[in-house]
Design a protein around this motif. Structure first.
Motif, PDB file in Angstrom:
ATOM      1  N   TRP A  76      -3.056  -1.058   6.517  1.00  0.00           N
ATOM      2  CA  TRP A  76      -1.642  -1.225   6.198  1.00  0.00           C
ATOM      3  C   TRP A  76      -0.769  -0.423   7.151  1.00  0.00           C
ATOM      4  N   ARG A  77      -1.035   0.853   7.278  1.00  0.00           N
ATOM      5  CA  ARG A  77      -0.262   1.730   8.157  1.00  0.00           C
ATOM      6  C   ARG A  77      -1.195   2.766   8.779  1.00  0.00           C
ATOM      7  N   TYR A  82      -2.387   6.464   4.116  1.00  0.00           N
ATOM      8  CA  TYR A  82      -2.649   5.040   3.888  1.00  0.00           C
ATOM      9  C   TYR A  82      -4.067   4.633   4.302  1.00  0.00           C
ATOM     10  N   THR A  85      -5.690   1.964   2.290  1.00  0.00           N
ATOM     11  CA  THR A  85      -4.833   0.840   1.921  1.00  0.00           C
ATOM     12  C   THR A  85      -4.915  -0.236   2.990  1.00  0.00           C
ATOM     13  N   GLU A  87      -3.864  -4.529   3.930  1.00  0.00           N
ATOM     14  CA  GLU A  87      -3.106  -5.726   3.572  1.00  0.00           C
ATOM     15  C   GLU A  87      -3.980  -6.919   3.906  1.00  0.00           C
TER      16      GLU A  87
END
Length: 120
Positions: A76-77, A82, A85, A87
């Motif tokens: 994600w980042r 993150y 995390t 996406e």
């Protein structure tokens, strides 16, 4: 297994032309990608290499020997907070997206309405 059941498998470099064509359709005919020009095919090869090196999935859905869609998960980042995390991105070839029996798409109740079920 019947011809109408998609095979979900890890993407390989030979799949990336089809993946690029699917994405190009959405860049040129919709606004959902947030892209204005399709990325070069080299970007898809780099993405596959990067995601594979990070242990993240890049899959394709194959129907009757043809790549009809793909999902992948990407970071994600870059910030440390993150790091766990991701996406997801999921695209289907336009003809496949219109078939209620392909790639995990199921008819929702009104014509043209679909619910997508994807597992990455």
């Amino acid at each position: 297994m019947t011809a109408l059941e998609p095979v979900i498998r890890p993407a390989v470099p030979a799949d990336l032309n089809a993946v690029a064509e699917i994405f190009t359709h959405y860049v040129r005919h919709t606004v959902i990608t947030f892209e204005e020009t399709p990325p070069p095919k080299a970007v898809w090869h780099q993405r596959l290499d990067d995601l594979t090196a990070q242990g993240l999935p890049f899959l394709v859905a194959e129907l009757s020997g043809e790549v009809v869609g793909y999902p992948y998960a990407a970071p994600w980042r870059p910030k440390p907070a993150y790091r766990h995390t991701v996406e997801d991105s999921i695209c289907q070839a336009p003809p496949a997206a219109r078939r209620a029996d392909s790639c995990g798409w199921q008819h929702g109740g009104t014509p043209g309405e679909f619910r997508q079920y994807a597992l990455i």
